[in-house]
Design a protein around this motif. Structure first.
Motif, PDB file in Angstrom:
ATOM      1  N   ILE B  77       0.850  -1.198   0.000  1.00 29.40           N
ATOM      2  CA  ILE B  77       0.000   0.000   0.000  1.00 29.40           C
ATOM      3  C   ILE B  77       0.885   1.247   0.000  1.00 29.40           C
ATOM      4  O   ILE B  77       0.635   2.213  -0.724  1.00 29.40           O
ATOM      5  N   GLN B  80       2.306   1.850  -3.445  1.00 31.03           N
ATOM      6  CA  GLN B  80       1.317   2.290  -4.417  1.00 31.03           C
ATOM      7  C   GLN B  80       0.926   3.762  -4.195  1.00 31.03           C
ATOM      8  O   GLN B  80       0.730   4.498  -5.145  1.00 31.03           O
ATOM      9  N   PHE B  81       0.821   4.166  -2.911  1.00 33.05           N
ATOM     10  CA  PHE B  81       0.228   5.486  -2.657  1.00 33.05           C
ATOM     11  C   PHE B  81       1.143   6.460  -1.921  1.00 33.05           C
ATOM     12  O   PHE B  81       0.826   7.635  -1.813  1.00 33.05           O
ATOM     13  N   ALA B  82       2.226   5.997  -1.344  1.00 30.01           N
ATOM     14  CA  ALA B  82       2.986   6.879  -0.454  1.00 30.01           C
ATOM     15  C   ALA B  82       4.473   6.931  -0.806  1.00 30.01           C
ATOM     16  O   ALA B  82       5.307   7.164   0.063  1.00 30.01           O
ATOM     17  N   PHE B  96       1.408   6.887   6.595  1.00 36.16           N
ATOM     18  CA  PHE B  96       1.855   6.930   5.203  1.00 36.16           C
ATOM     19  C   PHE B  96       2.083   8.384   4.835  1.00 36.16           C
ATOM     20  O   PHE B  96       1.208   9.220   5.066  1.00 36.16           O
ATOM     21  N   VAL B  98       2.495  11.233   2.112  1.00 35.19           N
ATOM     22  CA  VAL B  98       2.023  11.393   0.744  1.00 35.19           C
ATOM     23  C   VAL B  98       2.265  12.827   0.283  1.00 35.19           C
ATOM     24  O   VAL B  98       1.774  13.771   0.895  1.00 35.19           O
ATOM     25  N   LYS B 103      -3.504  11.472  -4.121  1.00 30.96           N
ATOM     26  CA  LYS B 103      -3.388  10.064  -3.686  1.00 30.96           C
ATOM     27  C   LYS B 103      -4.005   9.816  -2.310  1.00 30.96           C
ATOM     28  O   LYS B 103      -4.111   8.664  -1.878  1.00 30.96           O
ATOM     29  N   LEU B 107      -5.756   6.260  -1.117  1.00 27.13           N
ATOM     30  CA  LEU B 107      -5.013   5.555  -0.059  1.00 27.13           C
ATOM     31  C   LEU B 107      -5.951   5.185   1.087  1.00 27.13           C
ATOM     32  O   LEU B 107      -5.938   4.055   1.588  1.00 27.13           O
ATOM     33  N   LYS B 110      -8.165   2.363   0.075  1.00 27.77           N
ATOM     34  CA  LYS B 110      -7.426   1.104   0.030  1.00 27.77           C
ATOM     35  C   LYS B 110      -7.211   0.556   1.447  1.00 27.77           C
ATOM     36  O   LYS B 110      -7.433  -0.629   1.706  1.00 27.77           O
TER      37      LYS B 110
END
Ligand code: HEM
Ligand code: SF4
Ligand code: SF4
Ligand code: SF4
Ligand code: SF4
Lengths: 431, 360
Positions: B77, B80-82, B96, B98, B103, B107, B110
């Protein structure tokens, strides 16, 4: 319980009580343990199966079944928490289930890449269970056989990680996110944390102190790492000059929440009545009365910030119950500038003096807060070379049981210090 | 085996790892240069630097004791997003980092879809700081992770929302040593019976003078039992603290029925407004009742409800009680006040009301 990876379900311990911890919305550690148990191609599957069996046994009987022992890695005296099962006859695969206490990066920053490397190492040598983090700050790699302990440590050490403390030693430290992402931060926590701890690593790896000793580093008095209660040596960021006020942002805040709310929840909640809301909705701050509690800065994050003359306060002696009861750290250094490399050197020197004092004067199994209680604060201050300061007390003594025949000499020292201080300030002002 | 292979490897004493190699580039670039922050929604922080750059933080709850599949899932995760950068809070939440605001929402979606609650910011109830318990400690009176899982299930909504008067920090500890620490609410083991001594083992495993010295009330004496050196406990003096048990496991302090849970309130670490405080006993003798400890949940629920309904914004639990007074607290939380609430330890007198200030 169904075995998702197609392993032999007959060998699995029934865990009816633990199964109940798989319901509900919060992530379940039991579901996680079962994933490990069900990875039948992995070396840890049998170990985790027996671990679950023993844990269920604890849940049934309401008793714990681990005992300590001695396990360490080559070259170090501490850092592994040995665990041997008392019910290994029933649960042989988890008969050894040691923990590696591993020091985290200052501020708990990780890349996914380094976390994956840790997982891979632990997949090969450990149980697959990792706690981020223990209450002292360690990454706890929980569950390793005696044989694999050295292998796991060697590989973690190869990727740049080191064991933390255990036993009568300097313990793993922690620092808040601070400078990396927080506008309240009054010093470089990463630098302070790394420089101080790395200076005294020998005290961590080869336990030789009377008892444990902990440092914690918080960037401001919000004390996000709970240093005052939980550290023998708490380093708390603060500032000496006036806080910064952006009056336009104050007005915006008041307009947004209303005058009554601003008065009730900011002005009236200041512990020292240092705030006043002016008729034009600007804020008046009596900085001489402000104790840097952080409340108004926390509420009005855009309008208020710490001043520019920053440094740290140091409080010494926090600990939990054993043996004389809970203690919080006592204010020992109301302000130490912490900006230049020399300032950080001075912090290290002072930390060293305090550790030396502890090593030489504490009784066995005594925390430094207890030593100070036993010998009295004046004796401690003298030993570490710190002058008494009214910021150290809630109020001066109330008991008359004290011998004061040298009061006049002590008073002269105070005046001399004050005089010297006035001179220093004058020199600075003249520069 | 070769000569080299038999040589043990010497540790590389690297100490505290340098975090800059792991830190998000925006945080690294703005290190020490942050200006202000806001919370766009529960679970999300936005920090803005003096140069006007922002970083978003999305905070999610974890089970703390994580299997490596969960960690790898969180890493996926994060990739993918951070931008592959995460950190943990002192209360075992994962954050996370970002840089791209677009995003943030995906996130969150998810994380929620994967079963990780997003929250723990601002005036929420954050994750309970806790310890090892039956899973791993050698002296625990109860489990830690199980109590925490049960309570977090119950308080889930208050983790993902910011609807408490101020932040609520809860801790649990599975013995009276209290590794979990101080809390607005602390749920701690409280032993109720003196240790039962297995005299056959004492001579072999205990360093007797050390155990005698450990007792805070000098209740332990060396004694000869059945012709062997052992220890005895003056049960009238014993305060059932359990301090003798870690150094001398034959002094069994835990019993399946005598190990109880006590609830404490009003501990506070921060210096904001009031000075830091210790938590205070409000309820004791709750049964140690796995796997879900319902009696504990009930009392915690009552305390939280009273606080949520009655405290003013920004008042922490202890500050609220300070204002309304202890009589009203016991009334609102529907708890009994007994002689055991009167402190008897060193300095007890300082905890008494030496004034004519009374709450009616
Ligand atoms: C006998 C066995 C003991 C075990 C297995 C044990 C285990 C632990 C563990 C696993 C942690 C978290 C460590 C980390 O973050 O790395 C911890 C922290 C702690 N332990 Fe212990 N402990 C023991 C004895 C004690 C004793 C005797 C005391 C007090 C006198 C104590 C006080 C604490 C405190 C206060 C913390 C939290 C520290 C902090 O916030 O920095 N423990 N303990
Ligand atoms: S202690 Fe202060 S500087 Fe550190 S993270 Fe908390 S609020 Fe920020
Ligand atoms: S920081 Fe605290 S003491 Fe200082 S003015 Fe603000 S509320 Fe008052
Ligand atoms: S609180 Fe007590 S039982 Fe729990 S982990 Fe700490 S020492 Fe062990
Ligand atoms: S339980 Fe505590 S008070 Fe009782 S004998 Fe042991 S150390 Fe002493």
């Amino acid at each position: 319980m169904a075995n998702s990876n197609g392993g032999d379900a007959r060998d699995q311990h029934a865990t009816p009580m633990l199964d109940e911890l798989e319901t509900g919305p919060w992530p379940s550690f039991i579901t996680g343990l079962k994933r490990l148990r069900d990875s039948s191609d992995k070396q840890y599957a049998p170990m985790v199966n027996d671990l679950l069996g023993q844990l269920e046994h604890s849940y049934e009987n309401r008793l714990g079944y681990w005992k300590g022992g001695t396990v360490s890695v080559f070259g170090y005296g501490g850092g592994i928490i040995p665990r041997f099962s008392e019910v290994a006859d029933k649960f042989p695969a988890s008969k050894e289930f040691h923990t590696l206490r591993v020091q985290p990066p200052a501020g708990y920053h990780y890349t996914t890449d380094v976390l994956r490397q840790m997982c891979d190492i632990w997949e090969r040598h450990g149980s697959g269970l990792i706690a981020f983090h223990g209450q002292s700050g360690d990454i706890m790699f929980q569950g390793c056989s005696t044989e694999n302990t050295q292998k796991a440590f060697d590989e973690l050490n190869e990727i740049g990680f080191d064991l933390g403390g255990a036993g009568p030693a300097l313990r793993t430290s922690m620092s808040c996110v601070g400078h990396a992402r927080c506008e309240m931060s009054c010093y470089d926590e990463v630098k302070a944390h790394r420089e101080v701890i790395n200076e005294f690593l020998d005290e961590m790896h080869r336990p030789a102190l009377p008892y444990k000793f902990k440092f914690k580093f918080s960037g401001c008095p919000n004390d996000c790492v709970n240093a005052i209660h939980r550290a023998d040596f708490a380093v708390i960021g603060t500032w000496r000059d006036d806080m910064k006020v952006n009056q336009e942002e104050v007005k915006k805040y008041v307009a947004e929440v209303g005058r009554k709310y601003a008065i009730d929840h900011v002005v009236a909640m200041c512990p020292t009545r240092a705030l006043s809301l002016n008729d034009d909705d600007t804020l008046e701050v009596d900085n001489k009365s402000c104790v840097r509690c952080m409340h108004c800065l926390n509420v009005m994050t855009k309008a208020l910030s710490p001043g520019d003359d920053r440094g740290v306060s140091i409080l010494i002696g926090g600990k939990r119950a054993l043996k004389i009861g809970d203690l919080m750290g006592i204010m020992i250094k109301p302000f130490m500038k912490l900006e230049t490399d020399e300032d950080y050197e001075e912090l290290k020197e002072f930390a060293g003096e305090v550790i030396d004092f502890f090593a030489e004067n504490a009784l066995e199994h005594e925390r430094i807060g207890e030593t100070i209680d036993r010998i009295g604060l004046p004796a401690f201050l003298e030993a570490v070379g710190v002058d008494p300061d009214p910021n150290m007390v809630k109020h001066p003594r109330t008991s008359c049981f004290v011998r004061t025949d040298d009061f006049t000499e002590e008073a002269e020292k105070w005046y001399a210090r004050k005089g010297r201080k006035a001179d220093d300030d004058a020199t600075v002002a003249a520069e | 085996m070769s000569e080299a292979a038999t040589q043990p490897r010497m540790p590389d004493e690297v100490g505290v790892p340098d975090p800059f190699q792991y830190m998000h580039p925006v945080m690294k670039k703005n290190y020490g240069n942050w200006d202000w922050h806001e919370r766009p929604r529960p679970g999300v922080l936005r920090h803005v630097s003096k140069d006007g750059e922002s970083i978003y933080t999305v905070r999610a709850g974890t089970q703390r004791q994580m299997d490596l599949y969960t960690i790898r899932k969180l890493c996926d995760i994060g990739d993918q997003f951070a931008d592959g950068h995460v950190r943990f809070t002192t209360r075992s939440n994962i954050e996370f980092l970002v840089a791209d605001p677009a995003k943030v929402d995906p996130l969150i979606e998810k994380l929620q879809a994967e079963g990780f609650p997003v929250g723990g910011t601002g005036n929420s109830i954050s994750m309970i700081s806790h310890t090892q318990g039956w899973l791993h400690c050698d002296i625990p009176g109860t489990d830690a992770s199980g109590v925490v899982k049960s309570l977090m299930d119950q308080m889930y909504d208050d983790f993902i929302k910011e609807e408490m008067p101020n932040r609520v920090r809860i801790t649990t500890s599975c013995c009276q040593i209290n590794c979990g620490g101080q809390g607005d609410i602390a749920i701690n083991v409280q032993y109720t019976k003196p240790p039962r001594i297995n005299h056959d083992l004492v001579a072999n495993v205990c360093e007797r003078p050390a155990v005698v010295a450990r007792c805070p009330v000098a209740a332990i004496r060396p004694a000869m039992v059945n012709g062997k050196p052992s220890l005895e406990v003056d049960e009238k003096k014993c305060i059932c603290c359990g301090a003798c048990y870690p150094p001398c496991p034959p002094m069994q302090i835990n019993g399946d029925d005598s190990t109880k849970l006590a609830i404490w309130v009003g501990g506070k670490h921060s210096n904001a407004r009031s000075k830091p405080t210790f938590h205070k006993l409000v309820m004791a003798n709750l049964p140690n009742n796995p796997p879900r400890w319902p009696e504990v949940s009930e009392v915690v629920g009552k305390i939280l409800k009273a606080y949520k309904d009655n405290a003013r914004d920004w008042e922490r639990m202890g500050e609220w009680i300070e204002r309304i007074g202890w009589p009203r607290f016991f009334e609102l939380a529907d708890l009994p006040f007994t002689k055991h609430h009167l402190d008897t330890w060193t300095g007890a007198r300082h905890n008494m009301n030496m004034s004519a200030h009374v709450h009616f």
